[in-house]
Design a protein around this motif. Structure first.
Motif, PDB file in Angstrom:
ATOM      1  N   SER A   1       0.832  -1.206   0.000  1.00 15.84           N
ATOM      2  CA  SER A   1       0.000   0.000   0.000  1.00 15.84           C
ATOM      3  C   SER A   1       0.863   1.252   0.000  1.00 15.84           C
ATOM      4  N   PRO A   2       0.454   2.303  -0.748  1.00 15.60           N
ATOM      5  CA  PRO A   2       1.173   3.585  -0.687  1.00 15.60           C
ATOM      6  C   PRO A   2       1.170   4.161   0.727  1.00 15.60           C
ATOM      7  N   ASP A   3       0.238   3.706   1.579  1.00 14.27           N
ATOM      8  CA  ASP A   3       0.180   4.181   2.966  1.00 14.27           C
ATOM      9  C   ASP A   3       1.111   3.401   3.898  1.00 14.27           C
ATOM     10  N   GLY A   4       1.884   2.465   3.342  1.00  9.65           N
ATOM     11  CA  GLY A   4       2.905   1.787   4.147  1.00  9.65           C
ATOM     12  C   GLY A   4       2.461   0.470   4.739  1.00  9.65           C
ATOM     13  N   ILE A   5       3.405  -0.179   5.439  1.00 11.31           N
ATOM     14  CA  ILE A   5       3.141  -1.546   5.903  1.00 11.31           C
ATOM     15  C   ILE A   5       2.198  -1.598   7.104  1.00 11.31           C
ATOM     16  N   THR A   6       1.979  -0.471   7.778  1.00 11.15           N
ATOM     17  CA  THR A   6       0.960  -0.486   8.839  1.00 11.15           C
ATOM     18  C   THR A   6      -0.408  -0.692   8.200  1.00 11.15           C
ATOM     19  N   ALA A   7      -0.654   0.043   7.109  1.00 16.08           N
ATOM     20  CA  ALA A   7      -1.920  -0.121   6.370  1.00 16.08           C
ATOM     21  C   ALA A   7      -2.024  -1.549   5.822  1.00 16.08           C
ATOM     22  N   ASP A   8      -0.908  -2.091   5.323  1.00 14.87           N
ATOM     23  CA  ASP A   8      -0.894  -3.479   4.817  1.00 14.87           C
ATOM     24  C   ASP A   8      -1.324  -4.459   5.910  1.00 14.87           C
ATOM     25  N   ARG A   9      -0.762  -4.261   7.103  1.00 14.01           N
ATOM     26  CA  ARG A   9      -1.037  -5.210   8.187  1.00 14.01           C
ATOM     27  C   ARG A   9      -2.499  -5.147   8.628  1.00 14.01           C
ATOM     28  N   ILE A  10      -3.022  -3.914   8.701  1.00 15.83           N
ATOM     29  CA  ILE A  10      -4.423  -3.755   9.117  1.00 15.83           C
ATOM     30  C   ILE A  10      -5.343  -4.436   8.100  1.00 15.83           C
ATOM     31  N   MET A  11      -5.011  -4.257   6.812  1.00 14.40           N
ATOM     32  CA  MET A  11      -5.875  -4.836   5.778  1.00 14.40           C
ATOM     33  C   MET A  11      -5.826  -6.366   5.776  1.00 14.40           C
ATOM     34  N   VAL A  12      -4.627  -6.920   5.815  1.00 17.92           N
ATOM     35  CA  VAL A  12      -4.535  -8.378   5.715  1.00 17.92           C
ATOM     36  C   VAL A  12      -5.107  -9.046   6.973  1.00 17.92           C
ATOM     37  N   GLN A  13      -5.008  -8.333   8.102  1.00 21.78           N
ATOM     38  CA  GLN A  13      -5.614  -8.852   9.334  1.00 21.78           C
ATOM     39  C   GLN A  13      -7.147  -8.900   9.215  1.00 21.78           C
ATOM     40  N   ALA A  14      -7.710  -7.865   8.579  1.00 24.21           N
ATOM     41  CA  ALA A  14      -9.158  -7.832   8.362  1.00 24.21           C
ATOM     42  C   ALA A  14      -9.586  -8.989   7.462  1.00 24.21           C
ATOM     43  N   VAL A  15      -8.785  -9.259   6.428  1.00 24.60           N
ATOM     44  CA  VAL A  15      -9.094 -10.378   5.518  1.00 24.60           C
ATOM     45  C   VAL A  15      -9.018 -11.702   6.269  1.00 24.60           C
ATOM     46  N   ARG A  16      -7.961 -11.861   7.095  1.00 25.39           N
ATOM     47  CA  ARG A  16      -7.807 -13.087   7.887  1.00 25.39           C
ATOM     48  C   ARG A  16      -9.015 -13.318   8.796  1.00 25.39           C
ATOM     49  N   GLU A  17      -9.491 -12.230   9.436  1.00 29.13           N
ATOM     50  CA  GLU A  17     -10.639 -12.357  10.340  1.00 29.13           C
ATOM     51  C   GLU A  17     -11.915 -12.704   9.580  1.00 29.13           C
ATOM     52  N   GLU A  18     -12.058 -12.116   8.405  1.00 25.49           N
ATOM     53  CA  GLU A  18     -13.278 -12.337   7.616  1.00 25.49           C
ATOM     54  C   GLU A  18     -13.311 -13.755   7.040  1.00 25.49           C
ATOM     55  N   ALA A  19     -12.123 -14.306   6.759  1.00 30.71           N
ATOM     56  CA  ALA A  19     -12.048 -15.652   6.158  1.00 30.71           C
ATOM     57  C   ALA A  19     -11.021 -16.486   6.920  1.00 30.71           C
ATOM     58  N   PRO A  20     -11.343 -16.875   8.156  1.00 25.64           N
ATOM     59  CA  PRO A  20     -10.339 -17.523   9.011  1.00 25.64           C
ATOM     60  C   PRO A  20      -9.844 -18.869   8.481  1.00 25.64           C
TER      61      PRO A  20
ATOM     62  N   ASN B   1      10.380  -1.943   0.480  1.00 26.57           N
ATOM     63  CA  ASN B   1      11.850  -1.925   0.463  1.00 26.57           C
ATOM     64  C   ASN B   1      12.332  -3.183   1.197  1.00 26.57           C
ATOM     65  N   VAL B   2      13.639  -3.382   1.255  1.00 25.58           N
ATOM     66  CA  VAL B   2      14.180  -4.619   1.834  1.00 25.58           C
ATOM     67  C   VAL B   2      13.737  -4.794   3.288  1.00 25.58           C
ATOM     68  N   GLU B   3      13.840  -3.710   4.055  1.00 27.08           N
ATOM     69  CA  GLU B   3      13.509  -3.766   5.483  1.00 27.08           C
ATOM     70  C   GLU B   3      12.034  -4.144   5.693  1.00 27.08           C
ATOM     71  N   ASP B   4      11.146  -3.458   4.965  1.00 30.96           N
ATOM     72  CA  ASP B   4       9.706  -3.761   5.056  1.00 30.96           C
ATOM     73  C   ASP B   4       9.436  -5.206   4.637  1.00 30.96           C
ATOM     74  N   ALA B   5      10.116  -5.623   3.572  1.00 36.06           N
ATOM     75  CA  ALA B   5       9.872  -6.960   3.027  1.00 36.06           C
ATOM     76  C   ALA B   5      10.227  -8.034   4.051  1.00 36.06           C
ATOM     77  N   ILE B   6      11.382  -7.879   4.704  1.00 38.94           N
ATOM     78  CA  ILE B   6      11.808  -8.872   5.699  1.00 38.94           C
ATOM     79  C   ILE B   6      10.832  -8.892   6.874  1.00 38.94           C
ATOM     80  N   PHE B   7      10.488  -7.690   7.349  1.00 38.01           N
ATOM     81  CA  PHE B   7       9.538  -7.600   8.460  1.00 38.01           C
ATOM     82  C   PHE B   7       8.215  -8.266   8.084  1.00 38.01           C
TER      83      PHE B   7
END
Ligand SMILES: [Mg+2]
Length: 352
Positions: A164-183, A196-202
């Motif tokens: 996401s252009p809004d960064g990996i915090t936005a990525d985490r919130i979104m994928v967590q919502a998907v996980r909850e909706e389809a456990p 970037n490399v750092e975000d990718a590893i994290f």
């Protein structure tokens, strides 16, 4: 003239616009190509796409085909290799080459009276379930999209677009919502080069804990030299998509990746897709087939090789409201090719 070639552009509109790290798509103008020889037709499709600075627009594809058609018409569809050489020499966009290559195979299958998967001796009972795409969005929109896919069909796997252009915090919130909706559904992640490399590893570590199966294209095309760092630290398999167009792109990457996403528009059709499959296998890599904004025509073409793939991401046509073609059918989460000869694709009666 030995074979006759027609082509036409057609617009396909998405039911749900798709956002990935590079932008949003609501509709595309694709091109169909039809060859005719010995009273047999063969159909192929080209769809536009862009990867970084590399762009294959509809106009570019159309113009290149218009220029080469007089040359191609002097060949017979059985002269497939000579036709491929002519297309490569003319430096056509890979999506234009894909359309002609698909049409030649469709023609050949009809000529011998067999579906391509059967002509190639492949096992139609060994096809992996497809994943369907959840684009970058707010957590609530992502949840709605999950619900909609599940109402639409018996879906087994979701591919979540991150980066996401809004960064990996936005990525985490979104994928967590998907996980909850389809456990219970399996999750794949495609960053489309948005980290970037750092975000990718994290993210690879974090997504592994969430139960995600693999990560696709963590870094952007052109940053392949940094993939090694990600691969060393990632508990998840790393696939490349944008970084691999053709079979010769594989060998420089083999130590940094676990698999490749093959798309007919990048490879230039089924001929080169087969070469990529075998090159990848020879290097111990996994194989996936994916798509751009392709209609049923191109996705059913890719599906002919699907028994050779570990993962299948051929869902673009399922999100179209005006697909002019019929072909592959979705049964219990598995996209199946038909028993009709060639690609097994037909033009919808309402669209002429
Ligand atoms: Mg991808």
């Amino acid at each position: 003239m030995t074979m006759h070639i027609d082509m036409e552009t057609f617009t396909v509109n998405k039911r749900f616009p798709l956002t990935i790290s590079r932008g949003i798509t609501t509709h595309t103008e694709n091109i169909w190509v039809k060859i005719e020889a010995d009273g047999i037709e063969g159909w192929g499709e080209a769809s536009p796409f862009g990867v970084g600075n590399h762009r294959q627009s509809t106009a570019m594809i159309q113009n290149s085909l218009q220029q080469i058609i007089p040359t191609l018409q002097s060949f017979h569809p059985l002269q497939h290799e000579q036709i491929e050489q002519a297309l490569l020499r003319a430096k056509l966009p890979s999506s234009a080459i894909a359309a002609v290559d698909m049409a030649l195979y469709d023609w050949l299958g009809k000529k011998v009276g067999l579906p391509l998967w059967q002509m190639w001796g492949l096992n139609r009972n060994a096809i992996a379930p497809i994943s369907v795409t959840i684009g970058i969005s707010s957590p609530e929109t992502a949840r709605e999209r999950v619900r909609n896919w599940l109402q639409f069909a018996d879906i087994k796997i979701l591919k979540v677009k991150l980066g996401s252009p809004d960064g990996i915090t936005a990525d985490r919130i979104m994928v967590q919502a998907v996980r909850e909706e389809a456990p219970t559904l399996e999750l794949y992640v495609d960053a489309n080069g948005g980290w970037n490399v750092e975000d990718a590893i994290f993210m690879c570590r974090w997504l592994a804990d969430l139960g995600v199966k693999y990560v696709e294209q963590p870094l952007s095309r052109g940053e392949e030299q940094n993939l090694n760092q990600v691969k060393k630290s990632s508990p998840l398999p790393i696939f490349v998509d944008e970084s691999c167009f053709r079979s010769q792109d594989i060998s420089p990457l083999v130590n940094y990746i676990d698999g490749v996403n093959i798309k007919l528009m990048k490879s230039g059709g089924l001929t080169e897709a087969i070469r990529i499959v075998h090159t990848a296998r020879a290097h111990g890599l996994q194989v996936m087939f994916g798509c751009y904004s392709d209609s049923t025509l191109a996705n059913t073409a890719a599906l002919q090789l699907s028994p050779l793939a570990d993962y299948l991401d051929l869902d673009s046509h399922l999100n179209l409201i005006d697909d002019p073609f019929t072909g592959a059918t979705l049964e219990q989460g598995i996209l199946l090719p038909t028993h009709l000869p060639g690609l097994g694709v037909e033009q919808r009666a309402s669209v002429t």
